[in-house]
Design an enzyme around this catalytic site. Sequence first.
Site, PDB file in Angstrom:
ATOM      1  N   HIS A  13       0.841  -1.198   0.000  1.00  0.00           N
ATOM      2  CA  HIS A  13       0.000   0.000   0.000  1.00  0.00           C
ATOM      3  C   HIS A  13       0.875   1.247   0.000  1.00  0.00           C
ATOM      4  CE1 HIS A  13      -0.304   0.414   4.722  1.00  0.00           C
ATOM      5  NE2 HIS A  13       0.933   0.362   4.314  1.00  0.00           N
ATOM      6  N   CYS A  32       5.878   6.135   4.615  1.00  0.00           N
ATOM      7  CA  CYS A  32       4.715   5.382   4.099  1.00  0.00           C
ATOM      8  C   CYS A  32       4.020   6.116   2.965  1.00  0.00           C
ATOM      9  CB  CYS A  32       3.735   5.102   5.224  1.00  0.00           C
ATOM     10  SG  CYS A  32       4.450   4.065   6.507  1.00  0.00           S
ATOM     11  N   HIS A  38       4.923   0.179  -0.305  1.00  0.00           N
ATOM     12  CA  HIS A  38       5.714  -0.783   0.455  1.00  0.00           C
ATOM     13  C   HIS A  38       4.779  -1.893   0.902  1.00  0.00           C
ATOM     14  CE1 HIS A  38       3.950   1.938   3.415  1.00  0.00           C
ATOM     15  NE2 HIS A  38       3.907   0.872   4.199  1.00  0.00           N
ATOM     16  N   HIS A  40       3.498  -5.259   3.490  1.00  0.00           N
ATOM     17  CA  HIS A  40       3.393  -5.789   4.852  1.00  0.00           C
ATOM     18  C   HIS A  40       2.993  -7.255   4.785  1.00  0.00           C
ATOM     19  CE1 HIS A  40       3.637  -1.994   7.049  1.00  0.00           C
ATOM     20  NE2 HIS A  40       2.853  -1.453   6.131  1.00  0.00           N
ATOM     21  N   ASP A  78      -4.642 -11.095  -0.804  1.00  0.00           N
ATOM     22  CA  ASP A  78      -3.285 -11.632  -0.772  1.00  0.00           C
ATOM     23  C   ASP A  78      -2.533 -11.247  -2.050  1.00  0.00           C
ATOM     24  OD1 ASP A  78      -1.128 -12.965   0.359  1.00  0.00           O
ATOM     25  OD2 ASP A  78      -1.674 -14.889  -0.559  1.00  0.00           O
ATOM     26  N   HIS A  79      -1.360 -10.664  -1.854  1.00  0.00           N
ATOM     27  CA  HIS A  79      -0.521 -10.176  -2.942  1.00  0.00           C
ATOM     28  C   HIS A  79      -1.182  -9.073  -3.767  1.00  0.00           C
ATOM     29  CE1 HIS A  79       1.780 -13.639  -1.687  1.00  0.00           C
ATOM     30  NE2 HIS A  79       2.822 -13.070  -2.268  1.00  0.00           N
ATOM     31  N   GLU A 129      -0.517  -5.356  11.560  1.00  0.00           N
ATOM     32  CA  GLU A 129       0.228  -4.825  10.419  1.00  0.00           C
ATOM     33  C   GLU A 129       1.704  -5.171  10.582  1.00  0.00           C
ATOM     34  OE1 GLU A 129       0.116  -0.571   8.252  1.00  0.00           O
ATOM     35  OE2 GLU A 129       0.844  -0.538  10.303  1.00  0.00           O
TER      36      GLU A 129
HETATM   37 NI    NI Z   1       2.513   0.470   5.644  1.00  0.00          NI
END
Ligand code: NI
Length: 142
Positions: A13, A32, A38, A40, A78-79, A129
Amino acid sequence: LRLSKRFAFSASHRLHSGRLSDQENRRLFGKCNNPFGHGHNYVLEVSVSGPPDPRTGMVVPRSQLDAVVEHAVLADLDHANLNQDLPEFNNVVPTTENLALFIDRRLRHSWQERFGNGPVRLEKIRIEETPRNSFEVVSEPT
Ligand code: NI
């Protein structure tokens, strides 16, 4: 009796609000706000509660719980690139606060479809997260 199960998914995100200036975004979100985003490795814990079924001895067969979470959440998340792949985040900042609310809505809808008003209810979702922060959405008792 409450049953909790953990699931993992990875997603990327970028935290950026269209309601703030570029400078405000940088100040608020720091790294961010990087335009390239980036990732998570999120951990999702889903809690359901109800009595054990007298025939099976289980609150809900794990395979059924897995199937609902897979269908409602993991298949799309996912992904994923949250900003680009999910229309819900076109105008909503994909913070983990908003991600938690999104997952809660999705799961609640699928839970209702799958189990109706049966004895087992979706009680809570919790998402990490990072190992240092987590978010919970707790359902109102019905
Ligand atoms: Ni983040």
